[in-house]
Scaffold this motif. Sequence first.
Motif, short mmCIF file in Angstrom:
data_model
loop_
_atom_site.label_atom_id
_atom_site.label_comp_id
_atom_site.label_asym_id
_atom_site.label_seq_id
_atom_site.Cartn_x
_atom_site.Cartn_y
_atom_site.Cartn_z
N THR A 259 -22.99 25.65 -37.41
CA THR A 259 -24.18 26.39 -37.05
C THR A 259 -24.83 26.97 -38.30
OG1 THR A 259 -22.96 28.44 -36.72
CG2 THR A 259 -23.26 27.03 -34.79
N ALA A 260 -26.12 27.19 -38.22
CA ALA A 260 -26.87 27.81 -39.31
C ALA A 260 -28.17 28.34 -38.74
CB ALA A 260 -27.17 26.79 -40.41
N THR A 261 -28.79 29.21 -39.48
CA THR A 261 -30.12 29.67 -39.10
C THR A 261 -31.13 28.69 -39.68
OG1 THR A 261 -30.40 31.01 -41.09
CG2 THR A 261 -29.38 32.09 -39.16
N ILE A 262 -32.32 28.71 -39.14
CA ILE A 262 -33.36 27.84 -39.67
C ILE A 262 -33.67 28.21 -41.12
CG2 ILE A 262 -35.81 27.26 -39.49
CD1 ILE A 262 -35.46 27.26 -36.47
N THR A 263 -33.65 29.49 -41.43
CA THR A 263 -33.91 29.94 -42.80
C THR A 263 -32.86 29.39 -43.76
OG1 THR A 263 -34.92 31.97 -41.95
CG2 THR A 263 -34.22 31.99 -44.25
N GLY B 299 -32.91 29.30 -33.88
CA GLY B 299 -34.29 29.60 -34.19
C GLY B 299 -34.76 30.89 -33.55
N PRO B 300 -35.98 31.25 -33.85
CA PRO B 300 -36.53 32.47 -33.26
C PRO B 300 -36.78 32.29 -31.76
CG PRO B 300 -38.21 31.29 -34.49
CD PRO B 300 -36.92 30.56 -34.72
N PHE C 128 -32.06 24.28 -32.16
CA PHE C 128 -32.28 22.87 -32.47
C PHE C 128 -30.95 22.22 -32.83
CE2 PHE C 128 -36.06 25.26 -33.40
CZ PHE C 128 -37.07 24.51 -32.82
N VAL C 129 -30.89 20.90 -32.68
CA VAL C 129 -29.70 20.14 -33.02
C VAL C 129 -30.09 19.14 -34.10
CG1 VAL C 129 -27.96 18.52 -32.15
CG2 VAL C 129 -28.81 20.36 -30.68
N VAL C 130 -29.27 19.07 -35.15
CA VAL C 130 -29.49 18.11 -36.23
C VAL C 130 -28.27 17.21 -36.28
CG1 VAL C 130 -29.91 17.81 -38.69
CG2 VAL C 130 -30.82 19.83 -37.52
N LEU C 131 -28.50 15.90 -36.22
CA LEU C 131 -27.42 14.92 -36.30
C LEU C 131 -27.97 13.65 -36.92
CD1 LEU C 131 -26.80 13.28 -32.89
CD2 LEU C 131 -28.45 15.09 -33.11
N THR C 132 -27.06 12.78 -37.34
CA THR C 132 -27.50 11.52 -37.94
C THR C 132 -28.03 10.58 -36.86
OG1 THR C 132 -25.36 10.42 -37.74
CG2 THR C 132 -25.74 11.70 -39.76
N LEU C 133 -28.85 9.65 -37.28
CA LEU C 133 -29.37 8.65 -36.34
C LEU C 133 -28.23 7.84 -35.74
CD1 LEU C 133 -31.78 7.29 -34.99
CD2 LEU C 133 -31.95 5.80 -37.00
N GLU C 134 -27.21 7.56 -36.52
CA GLU C 134 -26.05 6.83 -36.02
C GLU C 134 -25.38 7.59 -34.87
OE1 GLU C 134 -21.78 5.11 -37.69
OE2 GLU C 134 -23.20 6.02 -39.08
N GLN C 135 -25.21 8.90 -35.04
CA GLN C 135 -24.62 9.72 -33.98
C GLN C 135 -25.50 9.73 -32.74
OE1 GLN C 135 -24.35 13.10 -36.68
NE2 GLN C 135 -22.26 13.39 -35.95
#
Length: 85
Positions: free
Chosen positions: A3-7, A31-32, A37-44
Amino acid sequence: MKTATITDFRANMKERLREIEDDQDILILSGPKKKDFVVLTLEQYNAMEETAHLLSTQANAKRLLESIAQDQTNGATLRELNLDE
């Protein structure tokens, strides 16, 4: 799952993306206004889409689970394993 903040993501994007790729992990961005949001690779992503498609009908899911069971039990069927109900 990380996990992380957008900042934080914005400030360390290159490193975060490398971590996701190297670890084959998923990053959840907080996010605010409770917009996450979710970030992952295209393969995943493609693997998740393929799994969803394969399990999208009861017939497909049954065939897939039967194949997995056969592989794990050296050819035994779901009926022989009492999993066909």
